[in-house]
Scaffold this motif. Structure first.
Motif, PDB file in Angstrom:
ATOM      1  N   GLY A 237       0.816  -1.219   0.000  1.00  0.00           N
ATOM      2  CA  GLY A 237       0.000   0.000   0.000  1.00  0.00           C
ATOM      3  C   GLY A 237       0.839   1.254   0.000  1.00  0.00           C
ATOM      4  N   LEU A 238       0.538   2.159  -0.914  1.00  0.00           N
ATOM      5  CA  LEU A 238       1.236   3.432  -1.006  1.00  0.00           C
ATOM      6  C   LEU A 238       0.220   4.506  -1.366  1.00  0.00           C
ATOM      7  CD1 LEU A 238       4.258   4.246  -0.791  1.00  0.00           C
ATOM      8  CD2 LEU A 238       4.299   4.325  -3.286  1.00  0.00           C
ATOM      9  N   PRO A 239       0.049   5.524  -0.501  1.00  0.00           N
ATOM     10  CA  PRO A 239       0.720   5.765   0.771  1.00  0.00           C
ATOM     11  C   PRO A 239       0.466   4.639   1.774  1.00  0.00           C
ATOM     12  CG  PRO A 239      -0.521   7.709   0.065  1.00  0.00           C
ATOM     13  CD  PRO A 239      -0.942   6.575  -0.801  1.00  0.00           C
ATOM     14  N   ARG A 240       1.350   4.524   2.754  1.00  0.00           N
ATOM     15  CA  ARG A 240       1.243   3.460   3.741  1.00  0.00           C
ATOM     16  C   ARG A 240      -0.029   3.605   4.571  1.00  0.00           C
ATOM     17  NH1 ARG A 240       6.573   1.199   5.771  1.00  0.00           N
ATOM     18  NH2 ARG A 240       5.542   1.163   7.783  1.00  0.00           N
ATOM     19  N   ILE A 241      -0.438   2.500   5.148  1.00  0.00           N
ATOM     20  CA  ILE A 241      -1.611   2.490   6.008  1.00  0.00           C
ATOM     21  C   ILE A 241      -1.384   3.414   7.198  1.00  0.00           C
ATOM     22  CG2 ILE A 241      -0.806   0.510   7.378  1.00  0.00           C
ATOM     23  CD1 ILE A 241      -3.756  -0.463   7.368  1.00  0.00           C
ATOM     24  N   ASN A 242      -2.434   4.115   7.622  1.00  0.00           N
ATOM     25  CA  ASN A 242      -2.364   4.957   8.817  1.00  0.00           C
ATOM     26  C   ASN A 242      -2.568   4.064  10.036  1.00  0.00           C
ATOM     27  OD1 ASN A 242      -2.455   7.879   7.662  1.00  0.00           O
ATOM     28  ND2 ASN A 242      -4.116   6.822   6.584  1.00  0.00           N
ATOM     29  N   ALA A 243      -1.576   4.012  10.930  1.00  0.00           N
ATOM     30  CA  ALA A 243      -1.674   3.231  12.171  1.00  0.00           C
ATOM     31  C   ALA A 243      -1.890   4.203  13.327  1.00  0.00           C
ATOM     32  CB  ALA A 243      -0.414   2.406  12.384  1.00  0.00           C
ATOM     33  N   LEU A 244      -3.081   4.139  13.934  1.00  0.00           N
ATOM     34  CA  LEU A 244      -3.502   5.124  14.923  1.00  0.00           C
ATOM     35  C   LEU A 244      -4.030   4.428  16.173  1.00  0.00           C
ATOM     36  CD1 LEU A 244      -5.541   7.131  12.297  1.00  0.00           C
ATOM     37  CD2 LEU A 244      -3.341   7.870  13.242  1.00  0.00           C
ATOM     38  N   PRO A 245      -4.073   5.122  17.319  1.00  0.00           N
ATOM     39  CA  PRO A 245      -4.656   4.507  18.512  1.00  0.00           C
ATOM     40  C   PRO A 245      -6.109   4.103  18.252  1.00  0.00           C
ATOM     41  CG  PRO A 245      -3.482   6.520  19.083  1.00  0.00           C
ATOM     42  CD  PRO A 245      -3.550   6.479  17.594  1.00  0.00           C
ATOM     43  N   ALA A 246      -6.477   2.911  18.691  1.00  0.00           N
ATOM     44  CA  ALA A 246      -7.818   2.384  18.411  1.00  0.00           C
ATOM     45  C   ALA A 246      -8.914   3.285  18.969  1.00  0.00           C
ATOM     46  CB  ALA A 246      -7.947   0.971  18.963  1.00  0.00           C
ATOM     47  N   GLY A 247      -8.637   3.990  20.067  1.00  0.00           N
ATOM     48  CA  GLY A 247      -9.637   4.838  20.702  1.00  0.00           C
ATOM     49  C   GLY A 247      -9.829   6.189  20.052  1.00  0.00           C
ATOM     50  N   LEU A 248      -9.066   6.463  18.971  1.00  0.00           N
ATOM     51  CA  LEU A 248      -9.181   7.757  18.309  1.00  0.00           C
ATOM     52  C   LEU A 248     -10.556   7.933  17.670  1.00  0.00           C
ATOM     53  CD1 LEU A 248      -7.477  10.303  17.715  1.00  0.00           C
ATOM     54  CD2 LEU A 248      -6.753   9.215  15.584  1.00  0.00           C
ATOM     55  N   PHE A 249     -11.169   6.813  17.245  1.00  0.00           N
ATOM     56  CA  PHE A 249     -12.515   6.825  16.677  1.00  0.00           C
ATOM     57  C   PHE A 249     -13.391   5.862  17.475  1.00  0.00           C
ATOM     58  CE2 PHE A 249      -9.639   7.819  13.167  1.00  0.00           C
ATOM     59  CZ  PHE A 249     -10.217   8.965  12.629  1.00  0.00           C
ATOM     60  N   PRO A 250     -14.681   6.115  17.569  1.00  0.00           N
ATOM     61  CA  PRO A 250     -15.559   5.203  18.303  1.00  0.00           C
ATOM     62  C   PRO A 250     -15.752   3.878  17.554  1.00  0.00           C
ATOM     63  CG  PRO A 250     -16.843   6.934  17.237  1.00  0.00           C
ATOM     64  CD  PRO A 250     -15.411   7.291  17.037  1.00  0.00           C
ATOM     65  N   ALA A 252     -14.240   0.715  18.303  1.00  0.00           N
ATOM     66  CA  ALA A 252     -13.177  -0.288  18.257  1.00  0.00           C
ATOM     67  C   ALA A 252     -13.592  -1.545  19.021  1.00  0.00           C
ATOM     68  CB  ALA A 252     -11.895   0.282  18.856  1.00  0.00           C
ATOM     69  N   PRO A 253     -13.297  -2.739  18.493  1.00  0.00           N
ATOM     70  CA  PRO A 253     -13.653  -3.974  19.198  1.00  0.00           C
ATOM     71  C   PRO A 253     -12.759  -4.193  20.413  1.00  0.00           C
ATOM     72  CG  PRO A 253     -12.365  -4.475  17.245  1.00  0.00           C
ATOM     73  CD  PRO A 253     -12.628  -3.001  17.209  1.00  0.00           C
ATOM     74  N   GLY A 254     -13.181  -5.080  21.301  1.00  0.00           N
ATOM     75  CA  GLY A 254     -12.388  -5.394  22.479  1.00  0.00           C
ATOM     76  C   GLY A 254     -11.048  -5.987  22.101  1.00  0.00           C
ATOM     77  N   GLY A 255     -10.017  -5.579  22.816  1.00  0.00           N
ATOM     78  CA  GLY A 255      -8.671  -6.073  22.558  1.00  0.00           C
ATOM     79  C   GLY A 255      -7.909  -5.302  21.517  1.00  0.00           C
ATOM     80  N   ALA A 256      -8.548  -4.351  20.854  1.00  0.00           N
ATOM     81  CA  ALA A 256      -7.879  -3.570  19.808  1.00  0.00           C
ATOM     82  C   ALA A 256      -7.033  -2.467  20.426  1.00  0.00           C
ATOM     83  CB  ALA A 256      -8.891  -2.981  18.842  1.00  0.00           C
ATOM     84  N   ALA A 257      -5.784  -2.365  20.003  1.00  0.00           N
ATOM     85  CA  ALA A 257      -4.900  -1.297  20.442  1.00  0.00           C
ATOM     86  C   ALA A 257      -4.638  -0.293  19.332  1.00  0.00           C
ATOM     87  CB  ALA A 257      -3.581  -1.880  20.937  1.00  0.00           C
ATOM     88  N   THR A 258      -4.736  -0.763  18.068  1.00  0.00           N
ATOM     89  CA  THR A 258      -4.418   0.076  16.910  1.00  0.00           C
ATOM     90  C   THR A 258      -5.508  -0.063  15.862  1.00  0.00           C
ATOM     91  OG1 THR A 258      -2.042  -0.251  17.288  1.00  0.00           O
ATOM     92  CG2 THR A 258      -2.710   0.531  15.102  1.00  0.00           C
ATOM     93  N   ILE A 259      -5.892   1.057  15.277  1.00  0.00           N
ATOM     94  CA  ILE A 259      -6.774   1.034  14.110  1.00  0.00           C
ATOM     95  C   ILE A 259      -5.921   1.334  12.882  1.00  0.00           C
ATOM     96  CG2 ILE A 259      -7.437   3.453  14.486  1.00  0.00           C
ATOM     97  CD1 ILE A 259     -10.115   2.819  13.152  1.00  0.00           C
ATOM     98  N   GLY A 260      -6.069   0.502  11.850  1.00  0.00           N
ATOM     99  CA  GLY A 260      -5.350   0.718  10.605  1.00  0.00           C
ATOM    100  C   GLY A 260      -6.309   1.234   9.549  1.00  0.00           C
ATOM    101  N   LEU A 261      -5.991   2.385   8.987  1.00  0.00           N
ATOM    102  CA  LEU A 261      -6.847   2.995   7.974  1.00  0.00           C
ATOM    103  C   LEU A 261      -6.053   3.206   6.693  1.00  0.00           C
ATOM    104  CD1 LEU A 261      -8.786   5.745  10.000  1.00  0.00           C
ATOM    105  CD2 LEU A 261      -9.712   3.632   9.044  1.00  0.00           C
ATOM    106  N   ARG A 262      -6.439   2.492   5.626  1.00  0.00           N
ATOM    107  CA  ARG A 262      -5.862   2.787   4.321  1.00  0.00           C
ATOM    108  C   ARG A 262      -6.285   4.202   3.918  1.00  0.00           C
ATOM    109  NH1 ARG A 262      -1.995  -1.012   3.376  1.00  0.00           N
ATOM    110  NH2 ARG A 262      -2.786  -3.150   3.533  1.00  0.00           N
ATOM    111  N   PRO A 263      -5.443   4.945   3.196  1.00  0.00           N
ATOM    112  CA  PRO A 263      -5.813   6.308   2.801  1.00  0.00           C
ATOM    113  C   PRO A 263      -7.141   6.388   2.059  1.00  0.00           C
ATOM    114  CG  PRO A 263      -3.486   5.965   2.433  1.00  0.00           C
ATOM    115  CD  PRO A 263      -4.053   4.631   2.822  1.00  0.00           C
ATOM    116  N   GLU A 264      -7.468   5.352   1.278  1.00  0.00           N
ATOM    117  CA  GLU A 264      -8.731   5.358   0.530  1.00  0.00           C
ATOM    118  C   GLU A 264      -9.910   4.901   1.378  1.00  0.00           C
ATOM    119  OE1 GLU A 264      -6.863   1.283  -0.446  1.00  0.00           O
ATOM    120  OE2 GLU A 264      -6.228   3.311   0.127  1.00  0.00           O
ATOM    121  N   HIS A 265      -9.650   4.486   2.630  1.00  0.00           N
ATOM    122  CA  HIS A 265     -10.706   3.994   3.510  1.00  0.00           C
ATOM    123  C   HIS A 265     -11.057   5.012   4.597  1.00  0.00           C
ATOM    124  CE1 HIS A 265      -9.809  -0.486   2.394  1.00  0.00           C
ATOM    125  NE2 HIS A 265     -10.409   0.192   1.433  1.00  0.00           N
ATOM    126  N   ILE A 266     -11.027   6.277   4.224  1.00  0.00           N
ATOM    127  CA  ILE A 266     -11.395   7.346   5.142  1.00  0.00           C
ATOM    128  C   ILE A 266     -12.503   8.169   4.486  1.00  0.00           C
ATOM    129  CG2 ILE A 266     -10.607   9.430   6.328  1.00  0.00           C
ATOM    130  CD1 ILE A 266      -7.807   8.183   6.423  1.00  0.00           C
TER     131      ILE A 266
END
Length: 331
Positions: A237-250, A252-266
Motif C-alpha cells: 500500500g502506497l501511501p502506507r496504512i495509517n496506524a492510529l490509537p484504536a480509541g481515536l474513533f468510536p 473499536a472492538p475489544g482487545g484492539a490497540a491500533t486502528i489501521g486505515l488505508r488512505p482510501e478507507h477514510i
C-alpha cells in the motif's frame, strides 16, 4: 516449468537465524513475489531453492521430485541478479546463447538459434542481437540478463531485485514488460523485492517475510485487504496504512490497540474534524496530510480539491482494520 514446494526450511549463519520453518508452494506458471525488509530472509530463500545453499532442516521439491541434495545445474533453475553480469566482449546473441553452450546442456546450434531468436523477439531486442553488450542502455542490458535466464527454459526462474538498479521510468517500463513476458512464456517465477509496487502489479502470489518467518502468503489483493498483522499491512500500500490509537474513533472492538486505515478507507464530510496540514497534487489524485488530536493521517481526495493548509475536514473510518498490542489482527 514446474511447481516448487518448500517444506519447513530453516537456515542459520552462526547465531543469526536467516530462515525459520518456511513452507510454501509456488504453483506451476505462478509469479510469486517475496516481500520484506533487509534481513527478512528473501535472498536466503532464493539461495536455498537454487541449491547455492543447503538448508539446516527442511526440503525443496521441484516438479514433485526431491531436490534438496541436488546441485543448481541438476535442479534446472536460473537466477537473475540485481547487477547485469553480462560478458562485455560478447554480442547480445552470444550472451543469450552462452548458457545453452555449456558442457552440461550441450544444446545443438540450430536449437540455440531458435531459442535465442524467440527470446529476443519476446524481449524486443531482436534488432540488438549483433551489438556488443557495452553498446546497450541499462534497460537493454537488464533485458539481456533476463533473456539469458529465459533461454534455458528452466523449472523456475529466481530473480533477486533485478530492477532495483534502474531509474524510476525504466523500472516502471520493465515491470510491465516482465509481467507480459512471464504470461506469454508461462514461466514460473520466484521474485524478491522490497518494492511493494512491484509486488502489487506483477505478482499472482505474495509472500511476506518477517525475520525469517513467512507470516502471510496469498494473492496480492487478499494480502492487501485482509492482512494478518499490522506488520503485513505496512508492507503493501502506497501511501502506507495509517496506524492510529484504536480509541481515536468510536467503535473499536475489544482487545484492539491500533486502528489501521488505508488512505482510501477514510470517509470525508462526516465524523471528527481534522486540520489539513499539507496538500500533494499528483495529477490524477490528491493526497491530504491531516492532523487529528496530534496524530498525522494521510488520505486521498479528488484531483481538483479546493482544500488547502489550515482548512478543516471531518473524517470517519470506512472498512477499518484493528490490531492488538502485539500487532495481530483483531476481528
Amino acid at each position: 516449468m514446474a511447481d516448487v514446494t518448500l517444506s519447513n526450511l530453516s537456515k542459520s549463519y552462526g547465531d543469526t537465524v536467516a530462515l525459520s520453518d518456511v513452507s510454501m508452494t509456488i504453483p506451476d506458471g505462478a509469479f510469486v513475489v517475496l516481500l520484506g525488509p533487509t534481513g527478512a530472509g528473501k535472498t536466503t530463500t532464493l539461495r536455498l531453492v537454487s541449491g547455492l545453499e543447503a538448508p539446516d532442516t527442511g526440503r525443496v521439491a521441484i516438479g514433485g521430485m526431491e531436490a534438496t541434495g541436488l546441485t543448481p545445474a541438476q535442479r534446472n533453475v536460473t537466477m537473475v541478479f540485481q547487477q547485469y553480469s553480462l560478458y562485455p566482449h560478447m554480442t547480445v546473441r552470444d550472451n543469450l546463447a552462452f548458457p545453452l553452450r555449456s558442457p552440461i546442456l550441450k544444446t545443438p546450434e540450430d536449437e540455440i538459434a531458435r531459442r535465442v531468436g524467440a527470446v529476443a523477439e519476446v524481449l524486443r531486442i531482436a534488432h540488438k542481437l549483433d551489438n556488443k553488450a557495452t553498446q546497450l542502455s541499462g534497460g537493454e542490458m537488464q533485458r539481456v540478463s533476463i533473456g539469458r535466464a529465459l533461454v534455458r527454459e528452466p523449472s523456475i526462474h529466481l530473480m533477486d531485485e533485478p530492477l532495483s538498479s534502474l531509474d524510476a521510468k525504466l523500472r516502471a517500463d520493465l515491470r510491465i514488460e516482465l509481467k507480459r513476458i512471464q504470461a506469454e512464456m508461462g514461466a514460473t517465477l520466484l521474485y524478491v523485492t522490497h518494492d511493494q509496487i512491484e509486488a502489487m502489479t506483477m505478482a499472482t502470489h505474495v509472500g511476506v517475510l518477517d525475520h525469517g518467518r513467512l507470516v502471510q502468503f496469498g494473492p496480492p489483493r487478499e494480502v492487501y485487504e485482509s492482512p494478518v498483522s499490522l506488520y503485513v499491512a505496512t508492507r503493501l500500500g502506497l501511501p502506507r496504512i495509517n496506524a492510529l490509537p484504536a480509541g481515536l474513533f468510536p467503535g473499536a472492538p475489544g482487545g484492539a490497540a491500533t486502528i489501521g486505515l488505508r488512505p482510501e478507507h477514510i470517509a470525508h464530510g462526516e465524523g471528527q474534524p481534522a486540520e489539513v496540514v499539507r496538500v500533494e497534487h499528483l495529477g490524477d489524485q490528491t493526497r491530504l496530510h491531516l492532523r487529528l488530536a496530534g496524530h498525522e493521517i494521510v488520505t486521498l481526495t479528488e484531483a481538483q480539491t479546493a482544500l488547502g493548509p489550515g482548512d478543516t475536514l471531518s473524517i470517519a473510518p470506512r472498512d477499518p482494520l484493528f490490531f492488538d498490542t502485539a500487532g495481530a489482527r483483531v476481528g
